[in-house]
Design an enzyme around this catalytic site. Structure first.
Site, PDB file in Angstrom:
ATOM      1  N   SER A  97      53.401  32.104  39.871  1.00  0.00           N
ATOM      2  CA  SER A  97      52.333  33.040  39.485  1.00  0.00           C
ATOM      3  C   SER A  97      52.084  33.952  40.686  1.00  0.00           C
ATOM      4  CB  SER A  97      51.063  32.270  39.106  1.00  0.00           C
ATOM      5  OG  SER A  97      51.294  31.476  37.965  1.00  0.00           O
ATOM      6  N   LYS A 172      50.362  36.902  33.374  1.00  0.00           N
ATOM      7  CA  LYS A 172      49.871  35.567  33.729  1.00  0.00           C
ATOM      8  C   LYS A 172      48.532  35.658  34.441  1.00  0.00           C
ATOM      9  CE  LYS A 172      49.311  31.286  34.773  1.00  0.00           C
ATOM     10  NZ  LYS A 172      50.174  30.459  35.613  1.00  0.00           N
ATOM     11  N   LYS A 241      43.594  32.480  43.624  1.00  0.00           N
ATOM     12  CA  LYS A 241      44.734  33.364  43.908  1.00  0.00           C
ATOM     13  C   LYS A 241      45.088  34.201  42.688  1.00  0.00           C
ATOM     14  CE  LYS A 241      48.699  32.302  42.918  1.00  0.00           C
ATOM     15  NZ  LYS A 241      49.991  31.662  42.633  1.00  0.00           N
TER      16      LYS A 241
END
Length: 301
Positions: A97, A172, A241
């Protein structure tokens, strides 16, 4: 292009291990490596795959490389480490990701060596990684995605081609933004209800039969919050993140993101409050501390 028969798999953490194991089950020749000493050997002993001492050793002779590590910086480091073994015609499948912009930079560098790259981050968590039922968001050239199709289908049941390189990672991050927002608002609703006198477990049942249903009401609140387990297998730091990446994409596209910014700030605040090593479901503790109420505990803090 030639079929993918031999795969190097870099990163066998909570998600990578079961994903690589499913490739082995699919009959693909898999060689793994990991920064944790002994982990690759343990994988080989348990699954029948092979172990390598380095990314370069794993990639030697492979048709494709799968990388799933925490950040794009680590992807770049892995690609650099295996550079001597990357030869023309190989395919790099980045399932991290990561940051779409950084991924495009890495892909451009690989293209100069005749090595193609696609980005294929996943959703579904450890449970669906184990069963091979992940949702996979893919970005890259159609021919490269076609070539990777059998590999991806061994790990996921829902494969979505989102656009050029980096598109999968953008999708994502935005998916996790929606998931993170739904989680926070659901926790606040449960806290309001409990303080009003409603049973939070019953509230979850009602939400799941009503329009308030989302992934968190279905799969997280009872399992990981009301149970006080907080062990879904995805780190709080990783969610922060991903939310940061979503906001980065927002900035790059000059899109106003007031709610997304607040959502990211709350998750980051929870990470700072709770410290390292926390599961993402533990973000509920931030809302609990603000309200002075423990969900499911029927007690004031």
């Amino acid at each position: 292009m030639a079929d993918i028969r031999k795969v190097a798999f870099v990163g066998i953490g909570n998600m990578g291990w079961p994903m690589a194991a499913n490739l082995v089950k699919a009959g693909i020749d898999v060689t793994v490596c990991d920064v944790v000493p002994g982990r690759a050997d343990a994988f080989a002993a348990e699954t029948g795959g092979k172990a390598a001492v380095s990314p370069a050793a794993a990639a030697s002779g492979a048709d494709a490389v799968v990388i799933i590590v925490p950040t794009s910086k680590q992807v770049a480091e892995a690609v650099e480490a295996m550079s001597p073994s990357l030869t023309k015609g190989m395919l790099v499948i980045d399932m991290t990701s990561g940051q779409p912009g950084r991924t495009r930079e890495i892909a451009a560098g690989l293209a100069g060596k005749g090595v193609a790259m696609i980005d294929c981050p996943v959703s579904g968590g450890v449970p669906r990684a184990k069963t091979g039922q992940l949702a996979i968001m893919a970005g890259g050239e159609e021919a490269d995605l076609d070539r990777a199709d059998a590999v991806l289908k061994a790990m996921g049941t829902s494969i979505h081609r989102c656009g050029p390189i980096g598109a999968g990672q953008a999708m994502k991050a935005l998916n996790n933004l929606v998931s993170a927002g739904g989680y926070l608002i659901g926790i606040e609703a449960l806290l309001i209800g409990q303080r009003f006198g409603l049973d939070p477990a019953k509230m979850v049942d009602v939400l799941n039969a009503s329009t308030g249903m989302n992934n968190s009401t279905q799969k997280k609140f009872k399992e990981y919050v009301l149970s006080r387990r907080f062990d879904a297998g995805f780190g709080l730091d990783l969610m922060v993140k991903d939310l940061s990446i979503a906001l980065e994409v927002g900035r790059e596209t000059t899109t106003p993101t007031p709610f997304a910014a607040l959502c990211r700030e709350m998750w980051a605040s929870a990470a700072a409050l709770l410290g390292p090593g926390q599961d993402h479901t533990a973000v509920a503790k931030l809302s609990e501390q603000m309200s002075g109420t423990v969900l499911g505990g029927n007690q004031e803090k």
